[in-house]
Design a protein around this motif. Sequence first.
Motif, PDB file in Angstrom:
ATOM      1  N   ARG A  24     -14.740   5.537   1.654  1.00  0.00           N
ATOM      2  CA  ARG A  24     -13.324   5.890   1.507  1.00  0.00           C
ATOM      3  C   ARG A  24     -12.980   7.110   2.366  1.00  0.00           C
ATOM      4  O   ARG A  24     -11.907   7.174   2.967  1.00  0.00           O
ATOM      5  N   ARG A  25     -13.864   8.095   2.431  1.00  0.00           N
ATOM      6  CA  ARG A  25     -13.646   9.285   3.243  1.00  0.00           C
ATOM      7  C   ARG A  25     -13.500   8.906   4.718  1.00  0.00           C
ATOM      8  O   ARG A  25     -12.616   9.401   5.417  1.00  0.00           O
ATOM      9  N   GLU A  26     -14.365   8.015   5.196  1.00  0.00           N
ATOM     10  CA  GLU A  26     -14.287   7.561   6.581  1.00  0.00           C
ATOM     11  C   GLU A  26     -12.977   6.815   6.853  1.00  0.00           C
ATOM     12  O   GLU A  26     -12.356   6.974   7.905  1.00  0.00           O
ATOM     13  N   GLU A  27     -12.520   6.010   5.916  1.00  0.00           N
ATOM     14  CA  GLU A  27     -11.249   5.284   6.073  1.00  0.00           C
ATOM     15  C   GLU A  27     -10.082   6.262   6.174  1.00  0.00           C
ATOM     16  O   GLU A  27      -9.175   6.088   6.988  1.00  0.00           O
ATOM     17  N   ARG A  28     -10.082   7.300   5.343  1.00  0.00           N
ATOM     18  CA  ARG A  28      -9.015   8.308   5.382  1.00  0.00           C
ATOM     19  C   ARG A  28      -9.003   9.027   6.722  1.00  0.00           C
ATOM     20  O   ARG A  28      -7.946   9.295   7.288  1.00  0.00           O
ATOM     21  N   LYS A  29     -10.182   9.346   7.236  1.00  0.00           N
ATOM     22  CA  LYS A  29     -10.265  10.055   8.517  1.00  0.00           C
ATOM     23  C   LYS A  29      -9.731   9.192   9.646  1.00  0.00           C
ATOM     24  O   LYS A  29      -9.050   9.679  10.541  1.00  0.00           O
ATOM     25  N   SER A  30     -10.033   7.920   9.618  1.00  0.00           N
ATOM     26  CA  SER A  30      -9.609   7.043  10.719  1.00  0.00           C
ATOM     27  C   SER A  30      -8.131   6.690  10.648  1.00  0.00           C
ATOM     28  O   SER A  30      -7.516   6.388  11.671  1.00  0.00           O
ATOM     29  N   SER A  31      -7.542   6.713   9.475  1.00  0.00           N
ATOM     30  CA  SER A  31      -6.136   6.291   9.354  1.00  0.00           C
ATOM     31  C   SER A  31      -5.177   7.449   9.077  1.00  0.00           C
ATOM     32  O   SER A  31      -4.075   7.227   8.586  1.00  0.00           O
ATOM     33  N   ASN A  32      -5.563   8.671   9.369  1.00  0.00           N
ATOM     34  CA  ASN A  32      -4.644   9.783   9.112  1.00  0.00           C
ATOM     35  C   ASN A  32      -3.574   9.855  10.199  1.00  0.00           C
ATOM     36  O   ASN A  32      -3.706   9.281  11.269  1.00  0.00           O
ATOM     37  N   ASN A  33      -2.498  10.569   9.918  1.00  0.00           N
ATOM     38  CA  ASN A  33      -1.369  10.669  10.837  1.00  0.00           C
ATOM     39  C   ASN A  33      -1.429  11.916  11.711  1.00  0.00           C
ATOM     40  O   ASN A  33      -0.457  12.226  12.397  1.00  0.00           O
ATOM     41  N   LYS A  34      -2.529  12.633  11.672  1.00  0.00           N
ATOM     42  CA  LYS A  34      -2.619  13.846  12.473  1.00  0.00           C
ATOM     43  C   LYS A  34      -2.676  13.471  13.950  1.00  0.00           C
ATOM     44  O   LYS A  34      -3.331  12.521  14.352  1.00  0.00           O
ATOM     45  N   LYS A  36      -0.182  12.382  15.732  1.00  0.00           N
ATOM     46  CA  LYS A  36       0.876  11.464  16.160  1.00  0.00           C
ATOM     47  C   LYS A  36       2.100  12.271  16.547  1.00  0.00           C
ATOM     48  O   LYS A  36       2.336  13.357  16.023  1.00  0.00           O
TER      49      LYS A  36
END
Length: 144
Positions: A24-34, A36
Amino acid sequence: MGDSFFKKENAKKKAKKLKEKAQRREERKSSNNKGKSLESMFVYVDENGQLHDTPPTQERTEINLEDIQLGAAPIPEESPVKTGTVEKFILEKGYGFIREDNGSGDTIFFHTNDLLELVKQQDRVTFEKEKSPKGYKAIQIKKL
Protein backbone atom coordinates in the motif's frame (compact mmCIF):
# COMPACT_ATOMS: atom_id res chain seq x y z
CA MET A 1 11.12 -28.04 21.54
CA GLY A 2 9.45 -26.66 18.37
CA ASP A 3 6.95 -23.84 18.05
CA SER A 4 3.30 -24.67 18.36
CA PHE A 5 0.89 -24.53 15.42
CA PHE A 6 -0.76 -21.29 16.64
CA LYS A 7 2.58 -19.48 17.01
CA LYS A 8 3.46 -20.38 13.43
CA GLU A 9 0.04 -19.15 12.18
CA ASN A 10 0.35 -15.85 14.06
CA ALA A 11 3.83 -15.33 12.61
CA LYS A 12 2.45 -15.95 9.08
CA LYS A 13 -0.39 -13.43 9.68
CA LYS A 14 2.07 -10.77 10.89
CA ALA A 15 4.31 -11.31 7.89
CA LYS A 16 1.29 -11.04 5.54
CA LYS A 17 0.14 -7.78 7.17
CA LEU A 18 3.63 -6.26 6.87
CA LYS A 19 3.79 -7.23 3.20
CA GLU A 20 0.33 -5.68 2.49
CA LYS A 21 1.31 -2.50 4.33
CA ALA A 22 4.51 -2.16 2.28
CA GLN A 23 2.53 -2.72 -0.93
CA ARG A 24 0.00 0.00 0.00
CA ARG A 25 2.88 2.39 0.79
CA GLU A 26 4.39 1.78 -2.65
CA GLU A 27 1.01 2.40 -4.33
CA ARG A 28 0.63 5.73 -2.49
CA LYS A 29 4.12 6.80 -3.55
CA SER A 30 3.50 6.00 -7.20
CA SER A 31 0.08 7.65 -7.41
CA ASN A 32 0.67 10.87 -5.46
CA ASN A 33 -0.03 14.28 -7.00
CA LYS A 34 3.29 15.84 -6.04
CA GLY A 35 5.10 17.43 -8.92
CA LYS A 36 1.99 17.89 -11.10
CA SER A 37 1.34 21.30 -12.58
CA LEU A 38 -1.36 23.55 -11.18
CA GLU A 39 -3.21 23.51 -14.51
CA SER A 40 -3.63 19.74 -14.41
CA MET A 41 -5.40 19.98 -11.03
CA PHE A 42 -8.06 22.48 -12.22
CA VAL A 43 -11.62 21.41 -13.01
CA TYR A 44 -13.91 23.69 -15.02
CA VAL A 45 -17.68 23.94 -14.68
CA ASP A 46 -19.79 24.91 -17.71
CA GLU A 47 -23.10 26.81 -17.66
CA ASN A 48 -25.01 23.51 -17.36
CA GLY A 49 -23.09 22.45 -14.25
CA GLN A 50 -21.01 19.77 -16.02
CA LEU A 51 -17.36 19.28 -14.95
CA HIS A 52 -14.57 19.38 -17.60
CA ASP A 53 -10.77 19.20 -17.65
CA THR A 54 -10.44 21.91 -20.30
CA PRO A 55 -11.57 25.53 -20.00
CA PRO A 56 -14.81 26.34 -21.82
CA THR A 57 -14.38 27.72 -25.33
CA GLN A 58 -18.03 28.53 -25.93
CA GLU A 59 -19.20 32.12 -25.54
CA ARG A 60 -21.58 32.85 -22.70
CA THR A 61 -25.19 33.65 -23.49
CA GLU A 62 -26.50 36.93 -22.11
CA ILE A 63 -29.45 36.77 -19.74
CA ASN A 64 -31.93 39.60 -19.53
CA LEU A 65 -32.35 40.61 -15.88
CA GLU A 66 -36.07 41.33 -16.37
CA ASP A 67 -36.62 37.67 -17.35
CA ILE A 68 -35.43 36.40 -13.97
CA GLN A 69 -38.35 35.66 -11.67
CA LEU A 70 -37.76 35.63 -7.93
CA GLY A 71 -40.12 33.77 -5.65
CA ALA A 72 -43.10 31.63 -6.57
CA ALA A 73 -44.67 31.78 -10.01
CA PRO A 74 -47.70 34.05 -10.17
CA ILE A 75 -51.04 32.26 -10.21
CA PRO A 76 -53.01 33.16 -13.33
CA GLU A 77 -56.27 34.93 -12.62
CA GLU A 78 -59.24 32.64 -13.22
CA SER A 79 -62.56 33.93 -14.42
CA PRO A 80 -65.00 34.00 -11.51
CA VAL A 81 -67.86 32.51 -13.55
CA LYS A 82 -67.51 28.79 -14.21
CA THR A 83 -69.69 26.28 -16.04
CA GLY A 84 -70.67 22.76 -15.10
CA THR A 85 -73.35 20.10 -14.96
CA VAL A 86 -75.56 19.32 -11.98
CA GLU A 87 -74.33 15.86 -11.00
CA LYS A 88 -76.64 15.21 -8.09
CA PHE A 89 -79.44 17.28 -6.57
CA ILE A 90 -81.55 16.33 -3.56
CA LEU A 91 -84.33 18.89 -3.24
CA GLU A 92 -85.71 17.39 0.01
CA LYS A 93 -82.39 17.84 1.78
CA GLY A 94 -81.57 21.12 0.04
CA TYR A 95 -78.14 20.46 -1.47
CA GLY A 96 -76.40 19.02 -4.50
CA PHE A 97 -73.16 18.72 -6.43
CA ILE A 98 -71.94 20.28 -9.68
CA ARG A 99 -69.22 18.73 -11.87
CA GLU A 100 -66.93 21.40 -13.36
CA ASP A 101 -66.37 21.51 -17.14
CA ASN A 102 -62.67 22.43 -16.81
CA GLY A 103 -61.57 18.81 -17.39
CA SER A 104 -60.46 18.12 -13.81
CA GLY A 105 -63.73 16.36 -12.96
CA ASP A 106 -64.00 18.09 -9.59
CA THR A 107 -67.40 18.13 -7.91
CA ILE A 108 -68.44 21.21 -6.00
CA PHE A 109 -71.06 21.34 -3.26
CA PHE A 110 -73.97 23.76 -3.46
CA HIS A 111 -76.95 24.59 -1.25
CA THR A 112 -80.43 25.56 -2.43
CA ASN A 113 -80.00 28.98 -0.80
CA ASP A 114 -77.32 29.72 -3.44
CA LEU A 115 -79.63 28.94 -6.41
CA LEU A 116 -80.86 31.90 -8.45
CA GLU A 117 -83.31 29.61 -10.29
CA LEU A 118 -84.47 26.02 -9.67
CA VAL A 119 -82.31 23.32 -11.28
CA LYS A 120 -82.51 19.55 -11.71
CA GLN A 121 -80.00 16.80 -12.41
CA GLN A 122 -78.02 16.99 -15.70
CA ASP A 123 -78.81 20.73 -16.12
CA ARG A 124 -75.95 22.86 -17.48
CA VAL A 125 -75.29 25.76 -15.10
CA THR A 126 -73.01 28.73 -14.51
CA PHE A 127 -71.72 29.46 -11.01
CA GLU A 128 -69.00 31.10 -8.97
CA LYS A 129 -66.64 29.24 -6.63
CA GLU A 130 -66.25 30.33 -3.04
CA LYS A 131 -63.87 28.93 -0.44
CA SER A 132 -65.70 27.50 2.59
CA PRO A 133 -64.35 25.80 5.72
CA LYS A 134 -64.95 22.35 4.18
CA GLY A 135 -63.67 23.11 0.66
CA TYR A 136 -65.13 24.95 -2.33
CA LYS A 137 -68.81 25.84 -2.57
CA ALA A 138 -70.79 26.99 -5.62
CA ILE A 139 -72.77 30.24 -5.34
CA GLN A 140 -74.83 32.39 -7.76
CA ILE A 141 -76.01 29.28 -9.67
CA LYS A 142 -78.01 29.87 -12.90
CA LYS A 143 -79.14 27.60 -15.72
CA LEU A 144 -77.46 28.03 -19.09
